[in-house]
Design an enzyme around this catalytic site. Structure first.
Site, PDB file in Angstrom:
ATOM      1  N   HIS A  93      -0.159  -8.186  24.593  1.00 50.37           N
ATOM      2  CA  HIS A  93       1.189  -8.517  24.098  1.00 50.37           C
ATOM      3  C   HIS A  93       2.227  -8.115  25.142  1.00 50.37           C
ATOM      4  CE1 HIS A  93       3.068  -4.575  23.255  1.00 50.37           C
ATOM      5  NE2 HIS A  93       1.839  -4.154  23.039  1.00 50.37           N
ATOM      6  N   CYS A  94       3.418  -8.706  25.024  1.00 54.69           N
ATOM      7  CA  CYS A  94       4.572  -8.273  25.807  1.00 54.69           C
ATOM      8  C   CYS A  94       5.725  -8.080  24.823  1.00 54.69           C
ATOM      9  CB  CYS A  94       4.903  -9.245  26.933  1.00 54.69           C
ATOM     10  SG  CYS A  94       5.385 -10.908  26.391  1.00 54.69           S
ATOM     11  N   TRP A  95       6.957  -8.276  25.253  1.00 57.12           N
ATOM     12  CA  TRP A  95       8.098  -8.013  24.364  1.00 57.12           C
ATOM     13  C   TRP A  95       8.221  -9.069  23.266  1.00 57.12           C
ATOM     14  CZ3 TRP A  95      11.024  -5.423  21.555  1.00 57.12           C
ATOM     15  CH2 TRP A  95      12.285  -5.835  21.137  1.00 57.12           C
ATOM     16  N   SER A 101       3.120 -11.882  28.711  1.00 55.70           N
ATOM     17  CA  SER A 101       1.807 -11.837  28.059  1.00 55.70           C
ATOM     18  C   SER A 101       1.085 -13.166  28.209  1.00 55.70           C
ATOM     19  CB  SER A 101       1.946 -11.468  26.580  1.00 55.70           C
ATOM     20  OG  SER A 101       2.773 -12.388  25.900  1.00 55.70           O
ATOM     21  N   TYR A 122       5.827  -7.545  20.906  1.00 58.01           N
ATOM     22  CA  TYR A 122       6.184  -6.215  20.387  1.00 58.01           C
ATOM     23  C   TYR A 122       7.362  -6.306  19.425  1.00 58.01           C
ATOM     24  CZ  TYR A 122       7.690  -1.294  20.539  1.00 58.01           C
ATOM     25  OH  TYR A 122       8.079  -0.013  20.206  1.00 58.01           O
TER      26      TYR A 122
END
Length: 342
Positions: A93-95, A101, A122
């Site tokens: 995952h990323c933001w 991601s 996130y």
């Protein structure tokens, strides 16, 4: 193969599979999914560079700069992922579930991994955590003056089959001017919320949840406002322990503490204690008279506690004659049953 999955499915799979957080190290340090490993696609400086390019030059130039930074590191990422995920199955995952991601998922998929990508990133996780604080659930609050042994009861309540969360343990702070002594560094408020939300996920929301009474601030950590308001409105059981026992308990704890730390703690409440009491408390520390120091400090803390207790909506009082946590946990459960709280 890349599978885009919801936060609920993501957290279920995170119980067995490694989670790679593709955000920058600073983002990870502020708050993260507790199981996640930092696996940044960009360093903090690189992220700033790409972000600045996006603002000043637009999407396409920023993407090209990002690719220039990402490309030379691709083989390194694959080798690191092989160490972290020997089964070649992992979560990323990323933001916001966007380019960072997406690029990492593409690379690892190309290298033969089975990749699960978090929809919404996130940000979706944070929304899900906030949702835990909005859910209705019965709460029971353990209160009492400083030194009443509230925290000590929690593991014994758990042994008796009660649901418990140690808020001070999650916040790494005991909630007073002395609260950081002997504790690890505190998490950020954001990460505290993550830890609290994840703990609540594991509990039965139909059954009562025991919590120690806290201010909205536990050290530097802020409680979620909605959750704190629910605590204030919930039944509160006050442990009434004789002051001499409380003084003895705290004095025994602080006699093993660096006097400089105790002096700093006293100085932090100097305005509330007053100059004369502060001077006497510091002299008591120098003389090794911990009981006198504690007695002086409790004069302030007991007044503050009485003031805060007046804000509670439902207060029940349980007199206790000892500080034996196992016995007192049994008394507390019996008392709660008598008042039909459990």
């Amino acid at each position: 193969m890349i599978n885009s999955i919801t936060i609920e499915d993501f957290l279920q799979k995170a119980k067995q599979l490694p989670v790679l957080d593709a955000r920058a190290p600073k983002e990870y340090a502020i708050g993260r999914i507790p199981q996640a490993l930092s696996f940044p696609i960009f360093s903090d400086e690189e992220r700033t560079k790409v972000g600045t390019a996006y603002k000043q030059q637009g999407h396409d130039p920023a993407v090209l700069i990002g690719l220039d930074l990402f490309g030379p590191k691709m083989s390194k990422f694959v080798r690191e992922a092989e160490k972290l995920a020997p089964t070649r199955e992992l979560l990323v995952h990323c933001w916001r579930g966007g380019m960072r991601s997406g690029a990492m998922a593409w690379l690892l998929d190309f290298a033969g991994f089975k990749v699960y990508l978090l929809q919404g990133g996130y940000k979706a996780y944070r929304h899900y955590m906030h949702g835990q604080f909005e859910r209705e659930r019965p709460l029971l609050i353990i209160s009492g003056n400083t030194g009443s042994g509230k925290t000590d009861l929690l593991p014994y309540l758990q042994q008796q089959g009660q649901q418990v969360i140690d808020l001070e343990g999650l916040a790494s702070h005991k909630g007073s001017s002395f609260g950081s002594i002997g504790m690890a560094p505190q998490p950020s408020t954001e990460h505290f919320e993550n830890l609290l939300g994840m703990t609540m996920l594991e509990l039965d929301e139909q059954q009562p949840l025991w919590l120690e009474d806290e201010s909205i601030s536990i050290g530097k950590v802020q409680m979620p406002k909605l959750f704190f308001d629910r605590m204030q409105a919930s039944p509160t059981i006050v442990l009434e322990v004789p002051k001499p026992l409380r003084i003895q308990k705290l004095a025994e704890e602080y006699c093993r503490t660096d006097p400089a730390l105790l002096e700093s703690a006293i100085l932090r409440i100097k305005k509330r204690l007053g100059g004369m009491a502060t001077k006497e408390a510091i002299e008591a520390i120098s003389a090794g008279d911990m009981e006198k120091m504690v007695d002086i400090a409790l004069t302030y803390y007991d007044k503050a506690y009485t003031y805060e207790l007046a804000k509670k909506q439902e207060v029940l009082r349980l007199p206790l004659e000892t500080l034996n946590p196992e016995e007192n946990a049994q008394h507390l459960i019996k008392f709660a049953k008598q008042h039909q709280l459990i």
